[in-house]
Design a protein around this motif. Structure first.
Motif, PDB file in Angstrom:
ATOM      1  N   VAL B  27      41.974   6.531 109.231  1.00 20.08           N
ATOM      2  CA  VAL B  27      40.951   7.394 109.830  1.00 20.08           C
ATOM      3  C   VAL B  27      41.017   8.805 109.237  1.00 20.08           C
ATOM      4  O   VAL B  27      39.987   9.405 108.919  1.00 20.08           O
ATOM      5  N   GLY B  40      38.972   7.724 118.162  1.00 16.40           N
ATOM      6  CA  GLY B  40      38.602   6.957 116.972  1.00 16.40           C
ATOM      7  C   GLY B  40      39.786   6.199 116.385  1.00 16.40           C
ATOM      8  O   GLY B  40      39.645   5.069 115.912  1.00 16.40           O
ATOM      9  N   ARG B  43      40.538   3.238 118.564  1.00 13.06           N
ATOM     10  CA  ARG B  43      39.570   2.169 118.315  1.00 13.06           C
ATOM     11  C   ARG B  43      39.960   1.410 117.043  1.00 13.06           C
ATOM     12  O   ARG B  43      39.976   0.175 117.015  1.00 13.06           O
ATOM     13  N   GLU B  44      40.287   2.168 115.988  1.00  8.00           N
ATOM     14  CA  GLU B  44      40.698   1.563 114.714  1.00  8.00           C
ATOM     15  C   GLU B  44      41.953   0.701 114.898  1.00  8.00           C
ATOM     16  O   GLU B  44      42.076  -0.375 114.296  1.00  8.00           O
TER      17      GLU B  44
END
Lengths: 193, 193
Positions: B27, B40, B43-44
């Motif tokens: 990310v 984020g 989520r990754e």
């Protein structure tokens, strides 16, 4: 101070200087700075060593010209010596910021630093030039311990990297005179403190 | 200070922390430091954001852990604050030389610097982390102008490059305490001078 812009009385085609520099780059890359010789570069360029001496008074000048470096011993040492000793810091910081102010003079130097950061062979050449030609000569000329000259080098190296490569703000956009004011006392202390 | 060595009460396999760091690296590489979010990254990594918070208190810590950086804001800021203000220079120089003394802690940092010197995307991530997390936080915590913190950074950055990458002598072999004595007044002046 490089000679050779006006070849004058000695022979040499318009490209002779360029051919010598190309030969110098090959020899420096192969042998490193310390082991390269003016004679070896002349042989590689197929010219008389006297002609190489005519264009470039010293090996240091030839290296700086071959690598398009703006800060040669012949520029730095007189700047440091020429004027009151208590203003060495100010003169040196201003010189370094001035000669690196334009991309044309700055980029070849940064390219060499980038190579030195990522290739051991380039690091070796850069190390020999810095240690044995530039910093040691400043150290000996001014009778200042080598380690203190390296600390001054490290300060200005870091500033150039922060300003032009990492482009950290506010340093990247700072007025040169503001940087002179901030950094000159540091350099002065290393030289005379 | 990174947590996560002993996950304790929250769920997570033995590899969860490693998976979060791998996701964080992807990310950060894609979004840069500023635009990456804990959400984020969670989520990754396909985990709950609360678990990411559990392992890494802040995005700065997560970046430092993902890049294996030894000098995080959570290490630097307390060192700077903890003790007499007139000895900040000495404490900070000694901290930086100590944490970079072993190759294991030094190499990941130098690898990141090498990337930043040669790849614009890596330079952008390093710039955002340095500017917005490390140096700005030190600047704000101590109420010292950002440019002065960057001058101190430039000095120590240059010293680490000269000592460990260019390996200039005598700096490469200098005793750490000799370097503390030489450099501490410079850093002190930027912080309080």
């Amino acid at each position: 101070m490089t000679t050779g812009r006006r070849p004058g009385r000695r022979p040499g085609s318009a490209d002779t200087r360029g051919e010598i520099l190309a030969a110098a780059r090959r020899v420096f890359a192969e042998k490193g700075f310390d082991k390269a010789t003016v004679r070896g570069i002349a042989r590689e360029a197929r010219v008389d060593p006297a002609l190489v001496h005519h264009y470039f008074a010293t090996k240091e000048n030839m290296f700086a010209a071959a690598m398009q470096l703006p800060l040669t011993p012949d520029v730095v040492v007189p700047t440091v010596l020429d004027g009151p000793r208590e203003q060495i810091g100010e003169r040196l910081v201003r010189l370094i910021l001035t000669v690196t102010a334009t991309p044309e003079t700055r980029e070849p130097m940064i390219a060499l630093i980038r190579s030195a950061m990522t290739h051991e062979q380039a690091a070796g050449i850069f190390r020999e030039f810095l240690s044995n030609a530039l910093l040691l000569r400043v150290s000996q000329t001014l009778d200042v311990p080598h380690l203190r000259i390296e600390a001054a080098f490290a300060q200005m190296f870091g500033v150039l990297m922060a300003r032009y490569v990492l482009r950290l703000e506010p340093m990247a956009s700072a007025d040169p005179e503001e940087l002179v004011e901030l950094l000159a006392p540091t350099i002065q202390r290393y030289f005379t403190g």
